[in-house]
Design an enzyme around this catalytic site. Structure first.
Site, PDB file in Angstrom:
ATOM      1  N   GLU A 168      -6.337  18.485  22.958  1.00 32.48           N
ATOM      2  CA  GLU A 168      -6.439  18.173  21.652  1.00 32.48           C
ATOM      3  C   GLU A 168      -7.736  18.563  20.976  1.00 32.48           C
ATOM      4  OE1 GLU A 168      -7.096  13.703  20.595  1.00 32.48           O
ATOM      5  OE2 GLU A 168      -6.179  13.598  22.299  1.00 32.48           O
ATOM      6  N   CYS A 172      -3.291  12.546  23.681  1.00 31.43           N
ATOM      7  CA  CYS A 172      -3.268  12.461  24.820  1.00 31.43           C
ATOM      8  C   CYS A 172      -2.027  12.456  25.791  1.00 31.43           C
ATOM      9  CB  CYS A 172      -4.049  11.111  25.320  1.00 31.43           C
ATOM     10  SG  CYS A 172      -5.329  10.826  24.202  1.00 31.43           S
ATOM     11  N   HIS A 206      -2.558   5.510  31.037  1.00 27.41           N
ATOM     12  CA  HIS A 206      -3.843   6.489  30.274  1.00 27.41           C
ATOM     13  C   HIS A 206      -5.085   5.422  29.727  1.00 27.41           C
ATOM     14  CE1 HIS A 206      -5.839   8.351  27.089  1.00 27.41           C
ATOM     15  NE2 HIS A 206      -5.433   7.618  26.246  1.00 27.41           N
TER      16      HIS A 206
HETATM   17  P1  HMG Z   1     -14.933  -2.787  19.194  1.00 28.54           P
HETATM   18  O1  HMG Z   1     -14.726  -3.369  17.681  1.00 28.54           O
HETATM   19  O2  HMG Z   1     -16.240  -1.860  19.421  1.00 28.54           O
HETATM   20  O3  HMG Z   1     -15.013  -3.873  20.143  1.00 28.54           O
HETATM   21  O4  HMG Z   1     -13.726  -1.859  19.569  1.00 28.54           O
HETATM   22  P2  HMG Z   1     -14.442  -5.399  20.212  1.00 28.54           P
HETATM   23  O5  HMG Z   1     -15.370  -6.221  19.530  1.00 28.54           O
HETATM   24  O6  HMG Z   1     -12.878  -5.692  20.159  1.00 28.54           O
HETATM   25  O7  HMG Z   1     -15.090  -5.754  21.864  1.00 28.54           O
HETATM   26  C1  HMG Z   1     -14.254  -4.965  22.912  1.00 28.54           C
HETATM   27  C2  HMG Z   1     -13.977  -6.047  23.957  1.00 28.54           C
HETATM   28  O8  HMG Z   1     -15.608  -6.332  24.539  1.00 28.54           O
HETATM   29  C3  HMG Z   1     -13.377  -7.116  23.413  1.00 28.54           C
HETATM   30  O9  HMG Z   1     -12.598  -7.683  24.810  1.00 28.54           O
HETATM   31  C4  HMG Z   1     -14.723  -8.344  23.516  1.00 28.54           C
HETATM   32  O10 HMG Z   1     -14.336  -9.694  23.582  1.00 28.54           O
HETATM   33  C5  HMG Z   1     -15.478  -7.883  24.347  1.00 28.54           C
HETATM   34  P3  HMG Z   1     -11.216  -8.114  24.387  1.00 28.54           P
HETATM   35  O11 HMG Z   1     -11.100  -9.085  23.414  1.00 28.54           O
HETATM   36  O12 HMG Z   1     -10.341  -6.922  23.736  1.00 28.54           O
HETATM   37  O13 HMG Z   1     -10.265  -8.382  25.558  1.00 28.54           O
HETATM   38  N1  HMG Z   1     -16.918  -8.007  24.237  1.00 28.54           N
HETATM   39  C6  HMG Z   1     -17.664  -8.572  25.097  1.00 28.54           C
HETATM   40  N2  HMG Z   1     -17.693  -8.694  26.685  1.00 28.54           N
HETATM   41  C7  HMG Z   1     -18.733  -9.086  27.161  1.00 28.54           C
HETATM   42  N3  HMG Z   1     -19.927  -9.315  26.534  1.00 28.54           N
HETATM   43  C8  HMG Z   1     -20.183  -8.999  25.397  1.00 28.54           C
HETATM   44  C9  HMG Z   1     -18.898  -8.540  24.495  1.00 28.54           C
HETATM   45  N4  HMG Z   1     -18.789  -8.438  23.115  1.00 28.54           N
HETATM   46  C10 HMG Z   1     -17.650  -8.054  23.152  1.00 28.54           C
HETATM   47  N5  HMG Z   1     -21.150  -9.209  24.902  1.00 28.54           N
HETATM   48  C11 HMG Z   1     -12.287  -0.244  20.713  1.00 28.54           C
HETATM   49  C12 HMG Z   1     -13.102  -1.402  20.553  1.00 28.54           C
HETATM   50  C13 HMG Z   1     -11.519  -0.090  21.733  1.00 28.54           C
HETATM   51  C14 HMG Z   1     -11.087  -0.645  19.461  1.00 28.54           C
HETATM   52  C15 HMG Z   1     -13.043   0.942  20.151  1.00 28.54           C
HETATM   53  O14 HMG Z   1     -14.301   1.210  21.128  1.00 28.54           O
HETATM   54  C16 HMG Z   1     -12.495   2.004  19.750  1.00 28.54           C
HETATM   55  O15 HMG Z   1     -12.144   2.262  18.544  1.00 28.54           O
HETATM   56  N6  HMG Z   1     -12.164   3.168  20.571  1.00 28.54           N
HETATM   57  C17 HMG Z   1     -11.484   4.331  20.337  1.00 28.54           C
HETATM   58  C18 HMG Z   1     -10.174   4.249  20.280  1.00 28.54           C
HETATM   59  C19 HMG Z   1      -9.374   3.688  21.575  1.00 28.54           C
HETATM   60  O16 HMG Z   1      -9.989   3.900  22.585  1.00 28.54           O
HETATM   61  N7  HMG Z   1      -8.143   2.999  21.184  1.00 28.54           N
HETATM   62  C20 HMG Z   1      -7.382   2.785  22.584  1.00 28.54           C
HETATM   63  C21 HMG Z   1      -5.946   2.891  22.466  1.00 28.54           C
HETATM   64  S1  HMG Z   1      -5.376   4.488  21.774  1.00 28.54           S
HETATM   65  C22 HMG Z   1      -5.408   5.693  22.821  1.00 28.54           C
HETATM   66  O17 HMG Z   1      -5.694   5.329  24.074  1.00 28.54           O
HETATM   67  C23 HMG Z   1      -5.220   7.175  22.403  1.00 28.54           C
HETATM   68  C24 HMG Z   1      -6.602   7.734  22.460  1.00 28.54           C
HETATM   69  O18 HMG Z   1      -7.046   8.028  23.923  1.00 28.54           O
HETATM   70  C25 HMG Z   1      -6.400   9.174  21.759  1.00 28.54           C
HETATM   71  C26 HMG Z   1      -5.534  10.151  22.230  1.00 28.54           C
HETATM   72  O19 HMG Z   1      -4.245   9.722  22.217  1.00 28.54           O
HETATM   73  O20 HMG Z   1      -5.631  11.241  21.924  1.00 28.54           O
HETATM   74  C27 HMG Z   1      -7.761   6.995  22.011  1.00 28.54           C
END
Ligand code: HMG
Length: 437
Positions: free
Chosen positions: A88, A120, A246
């Site tokens: 991609e 992906c 993935h």
């Molecule tokens: P965010 O807002 O940064 O994170 O988004 P958050 O606030 O939800 O925190 C993430 C986790 O860290 C949470 O755990 C928190 O509790 C924890 P969870 O509740 O989810 O188990 N946390 C902590 N832990 C320990 N100590 C701390 C602390 N603070 C928070 N101090 C998000 C996270 C993944 C959404 C963001 O990084 C993002 O947008 N990433 C890009 C999109 C993505 O990876 N999506 C995955 C699914 S879609 C996919 O896989 C397809 C893709 O590869 C594209 C394709 O297909 O081409 C992306």
């Protein structure tokens, strides 16, 4: 149709990875941006992410993975009858990356060449297509090469930034009964749904993402595909020896396992306690997470990086064992399928190149990371370099076979990289010497 095609013995006969030479640690990212490193290390399960030098793109990474495969597995480029690049991170609306790779690897002109795209999911589509092509007898005894190559890039300061990464995985698919792995797509556990969870308009350099929604879409697709797979007679997650997902970040592996356990409880009444699931995670999921933890999201290549991680890391991985594999592409399309390990560890030892690539890397500081991004963006302007110039030449990856210099007269210019010298004779023989346009 020949005998092997009739019996359906189609195998991944070879697999090799390319790991970019530069990495940014999540500790450095956290220090520079004032964030809590625990969020990255524990919350997302990431340690370092691969960062592409400006001279490295989806083309050079794919070529380097293909080059490693041809050399280490002793595959003759003339035996390849179909080359599919899954990405991609395409570099042109019309010209596929695959045709650059075709020339760089010196593959015969008698070969189908194309790219596939569905976020992906692309590499799994390409792998399924290759298996079908060989099984149908249409390949005439030739092999397919599938290369997944991507750069995961989000805006600086965005929630997606710590989930960036880059790399490539090359695989050769053939009729070999001594193959590494036998993929099985027969349960047709596929789920497609038009969602706006993640996308990149043609005029954007970084992906746009509705992060939390994308995780929901991912888990919904997993529940649908795993339920389909189970209802069509597939083994339960407990029976499968390993589970590969993935991995946009490794922590999603835990969420995925919990989702599978929920679906399993509904289907068979088998309820697992959290303690049991923690044990299952360590045994079945964790061996495949090294690539994602150390390199980050590699979009199309992520699932196959997990496969490479498993094969390199797991001493006990033995012939006949079954792996459950979940492929998710945003937008979206997903598939749950299995693969049987076909040969002993000695067959692939020293040939995959993932752990070696990870250990050889150089860590960069935050300013260099921003510099790399700035120069990468500049190379998308026409005539932005002078012949002889290599952007950030003092940081050139020593293991690069090919370098991207930028556009000249609207054409992408590639020249041999520092590592090309060691295999120059093969390049001359195959006529793949510079510049490649
Ligand atoms: P965010 O807002 O940064 O994170 O988004 P958050 O606030 O939800 O925190 C993430 C986790 O860290 C949470 O755990 C928190 O509790 C924890 P969870 O509740 O989810 O188990 N946390 C902590 N832990 C320990 N100590 C701390 C602390 N603070 C928070 N101090 C998000 C996270 C993944 C959404 C963001 O990084 C993002 O947008 N990433 C890009 C999109 C993505 O990876 N999506 C995955 C699914 S879609 C996919 O896989 C397809 C893709 O590869 C594209 C394709 O297909 O081409 C992306």
């Amino acid at each position: 149709m020949n005998d092997i095609a009739k019996e359906g013995l189609v195998a991944v006969e070879a697999i090799s990875a390319h790991v970019p030479f530069h990495a940014l640690s999540h500790q450095v990212l956290a220090d520079a941006t004032g964030q809590d490193p625990d969020k990255f290390h524990r919350g997302l399960g990431c340690s370092r992410m691969a960062i592409c030098h400006p001279t490295q793109d989806a083309v050079t990474m794919a070529a380097d993975a293909g080059e490693t495969l041809l050399e280490r597995w002793k595959v003759d480029p003339d035996d390849i009858g179909m080359l599919i690049v899954a990405t991609e991170s395409g570099v042109d609306w019309a010209k596929p990356i695959a045709i650059y790779i075709h020339q760089m690897l010196g593959i015969s002109p008698n070969c189908r060449i194309f790219d596939v795209q569905h976020a992906c999911f692309g590499a799994s589509a390409a792998l399924a297509m290759s298996v079908g092509w060989i099984r149908s007898g249409m390949s005439g005894g030739k092999k397919a090469m599938v290369i997944a190559t991507d750069i995961a890039r989000y805006e600086v300061g965005s929630a997606g930034e710590p989930t960036q990464g880059a790399g490539a995985v090359a695989m050769v698919v053939g009729e070999g009964s001594g193959g590494v792995l036998f993929p099985d797509f027969s349960s047709q556990a596929i789920y497609a749904r038009n969602v706006m969870d993640f996308w990149r308009p043609g005029f954007c350099n970084s992906a746009l993402v509705n992060g939390k929604y994308s995780v929901e879409c991912y888990l919904k697709a997993l529940s649908e595909t795993y339920a389909h797979y189970r209802r069509s007679g597939g083994e339960s997650y407990r029976q499968l020896k390993y589970l590969l997902f993935h991995f946009p970040f490794t922590r999603i592996g835990w969420k995925a396992l919990v989702m599978m356990a929920d679906v399993e409880a509904q289907i068979s009444g088998d309820v697992a306690s959290e303690e049991e699931l923690l044990g299952i995670y360590d045994e079945k999921v964790k061996p495949g997470t090294t690539g994602a933890r150390e390199i980050g999201n590699v979009y199309c290549a992520s699932l196959y990086l997990a496969l490479a991680s498993l094969l390199e890391a797991e001493k006990d991985c033995a012939a006949g064992e079954k792996i459950g594999m979940f492929s998710y592409g945003s937008g979206s399309c997903a598939e749950f399928f299995t693969a049987m390990v076909g040969s002993r560890r000695e067959i692939w030892e020293g040939k995959i190149g993932l752990l070696g690539g990870i250990s050889r890397r150089e860590n960069i500081d935050y300013e260099t990371y921003l510099d790399f991004r700035k120069h990468s963006a500049r190379l998308y302007q026409d005539n932005s370099f002078r012949i002889g110039d290599v952007p950030l030449g003092n940081k050139l990856p020593p293991d690069a076979h090919h370098l991207f210099l930028g556009y000249r007269n609207m054409k992408r210019i590639y020249i041999p990289g520092p590592a090309m010298r060691v295999c120059l004779s093969r390049k001359i023989r195959t006529g793949a010497l510079p510049p490649v346009e």
